[in-house]
Design a protein around this motif. Sequence first.
Motif, PDB file in Angstrom:
ATOM      1  N   UNK A 189       0.845  -1.194   0.000  1.00 36.80           N
ATOM      2  CA  UNK A 189       0.000   0.000   0.000  1.00 36.80           C
ATOM      3  C   UNK A 189       0.879   1.243   0.000  1.00 36.80           C
ATOM      4  N   UNK A 190       0.596   2.148  -0.898  1.00 39.92           N
ATOM      5  CA  UNK A 190       1.303   3.422  -0.929  1.00 39.92           C
ATOM      6  C   UNK A 190       0.422   4.449  -1.632  1.00 39.92           C
ATOM      7  N   UNK A 191       0.885   5.691  -1.659  1.00 38.79           N
ATOM      8  CA  UNK A 191       0.167   6.777  -2.330  1.00 38.79           C
ATOM      9  C   UNK A 191       1.041   7.320  -3.450  1.00 38.79           C
ATOM     10  N   UNK A 192       0.406   7.656  -4.562  1.00 45.06           N
ATOM     11  CA  UNK A 192       1.151   8.225  -5.686  1.00 45.06           C
ATOM     12  C   UNK A 192       0.536   9.565  -6.072  1.00 45.06           C
ATOM     13  N   UNK A 193       1.380  10.394  -6.628  1.00 47.59           N
ATOM     14  CA  UNK A 193       0.911  11.632  -7.249  1.00 47.59           C
ATOM     15  C   UNK A 193       1.091  11.493  -8.749  1.00 47.59           C
ATOM     16  N   UNK A 221      -3.938  12.678  -6.586  1.00 46.61           N
ATOM     17  CA  UNK A 221      -3.327  11.574  -5.845  1.00 46.61           C
ATOM     18  C   UNK A 221      -4.207  10.331  -5.983  1.00 46.61           C
ATOM     19  N   UNK A 222      -3.573   9.174  -5.880  1.00 44.55           N
ATOM     20  CA  UNK A 222      -4.303   7.910  -5.849  1.00 44.55           C
ATOM     21  C   UNK A 222      -3.653   6.994  -4.824  1.00 44.55           C
ATOM     22  N   UNK A 247       9.112   0.157 -10.929  1.00 39.82           N
ATOM     23  CA  UNK A 247       8.290  -1.048 -10.942  1.00 39.82           C
ATOM     24  C   UNK A 247       6.801  -0.686 -10.846  1.00 39.82           C
ATOM     25  N   UNK A 248       6.502   0.278  -9.989  1.00 38.98           N
ATOM     26  CA  UNK A 248       5.105   0.696  -9.833  1.00 38.98           C
ATOM     27  C   UNK A 248       4.585   1.340 -11.111  1.00 38.98           C
ATOM     28  N   UNK A 258       2.849  11.240 -15.927  1.00 39.17           N
ATOM     29  CA  UNK A 258       3.931  10.805 -15.042  1.00 39.17           C
ATOM     30  C   UNK A 258       3.377  10.517 -13.646  1.00 39.17           C
ATOM     31  N   UNK A 259       3.865   9.456 -13.032  1.00 39.86           N
ATOM     32  CA  UNK A 259       3.383   9.039 -11.712  1.00 39.86           C
ATOM     33  C   UNK A 259       4.578   8.832 -10.783  1.00 39.86           C
ATOM     34  N   UNK A 260       4.423   9.257  -9.533  1.00 40.21           N
ATOM     35  CA  UNK A 260       5.524   9.165  -8.576  1.00 40.21           C
ATOM     36  C   UNK A 260       4.992   8.785  -7.200  1.00 40.21           C
ATOM     37  N   UNK A 261       5.558   7.738  -6.570  1.00 43.73           N
ATOM     38  CA  UNK A 261       5.157   7.408  -5.196  1.00 43.73           C
ATOM     39  C   UNK A 261       5.522   8.531  -4.238  1.00 43.73           C
ATOM     40  N   UNK A 262       4.628   8.807  -3.293  1.00 41.78           N
ATOM     41  CA  UNK A 262       4.904   9.799  -2.254  1.00 41.78           C
ATOM     42  C   UNK A 262       4.617   9.168  -0.890  1.00 41.78           C
TER      43      UNK A 262
END
Length: 404
Positions: A189-193, A221-222, A247-248, A258-262
Motif C-alpha cells: 500500500x502506498x500513495x502516488x501523485x 493523488x491515488x 516497478x510501480x 507521469x506518476x511518482x510514489x509519495x
Amino acid sequence: MNQDVEVLVAGGGLTGLLLGIACAGPGLEVAIVDPADPAAVLDDDFDGRCSAIAYGSFRVLVALGLWPEIGPWAEPIKEIRVADDESPLFLHYDHGQLRSGAPLGYIVENRVLRRVLIERARSLPSLSFLAPLAVSSVNTSAFAAVAAATDGRRLTARLVAAADGRKSWLRRAAGIPAVEWRYRQTAIVTTVRHEHSHGGIAVEHFLPAGPFAILPMTGNRSSIVWTERAEFAARLIALSDKEFGAELAARFGNFLGAVKPIGPRWTYSLGLMLAERYVARRLALVGEAAHLIHPIAGQGLNLGIRDVAALAELVLDTRRVGLDIGDDAVLGRYQRWRRFDTLLLAAVTDGLNRLFSNSIAPVQFARDLGFAAVQRLPPLKRLLMLHAMGLVGDLPRLVRGEPL
C-alpha cells in the motif's frame, strides 16, 4: 475502579469506535476499551491505507452526523473500471447509469476516519473512551458480563461487543472456532501523485499475481493497493525509491501521465477468516473479529459498518421497550441478519481472487466471456453496481439513511 455501562466495546479501531458512537449517540451508556495509545494511532505513519466507503456506508456516516467532518477529505468514486491483464475487454461501472446519479462510493484515508471518530467519541457524554487500556478477562452470567481491565478496574455491562480484530482474544476466549487460511499474497500500500486528474475513476487491474487497484484520492493523488506474491513483495519493498517507482509505474501505466510514489510504503499479509458463530452469551462479534476477507473488492470495512448498523439497531430497539439488550434472542437475530451477507461476500471475493490470479489460457478466455456478457446486459450490471454500493438485501435503518 468499578463502572457500570450498558454496552462494552472491546477494541477502538474504526468498527469499534463507530459502534460505540452509534449506541452512545441516542443515550446508551457505553465504554470503549482499546489497548492502543490514541496519539500513536493518529500519527500519519501508523496506517497508510485508504478505505472504499460504499454508498450504503456513506449513508450510515451521514445518519450518525459524521460526514460533515469526513466529506471534505473524501473523493467521490464516479466510475469503476475493471480490466483483466492484457485483455482488450473490461467492465465499466458509471454512476451516471443509476437513476439517483449518486457516487458509487468514496475513498477516504483511514487516518481521517480515525481522527473524526475519536473526536466524536470523546465528545459524547454517555461514552467513556478508555485508552490505552486492555480487557484481561470477561465473565458472563444470565444477568450481566463483568470485564476486568489491566488497570484493575471492573466494568459491568449488559452486552460486550468484540471489535478486537482478526486475532480477537475475546472470540477465542468464548470458544468460538473460526475457518481461516492465508493467501500466498501480500498487499503493498502506498500513495502516488500523478500528472493528470483521475476524474474520480477507480481502476482494478487484474494481474497474474493479484489485483492492482488504483483508488482516487483528493487532489492529483491515488492510493495504490498492489497485491503481489508474498516472496516477491518482500523484494519490492526492499528496493530503492527510484527502483520501486519504476516497478510501480510499469504496472500503473501512463494514462494519468507521469506518476511518482509519495510517502511511506506499507505491507499487509492477506487471508480469509470466518467465525463459525458471531455470538456467545452476552457477546457479539463485529468487524474483523467475525470476518476477514480479501481486499479485492474493497468491501472489508463496509461489512463491518453493516455489522455496526444491524447490532446498534437491535440493541436500541430492544432497550426502548425495556428488554435485556444482551438476551440470547437479540444476539440470535443479529447473527441471522449478518451471516448470509458475510458468507456471500467472502465467497465472492475468494472466488474472484482465485479466478483472476492466474494466466491459464482457458480460464482467461472464460473471464473475457464473462466481462462481455455483463457489459452487454445493463440490468445485470446495474444489480452488480448496487451490490457493490451496499444497497442490496435486508438493510438496517442506518444503511437506508434513516436515524436510529
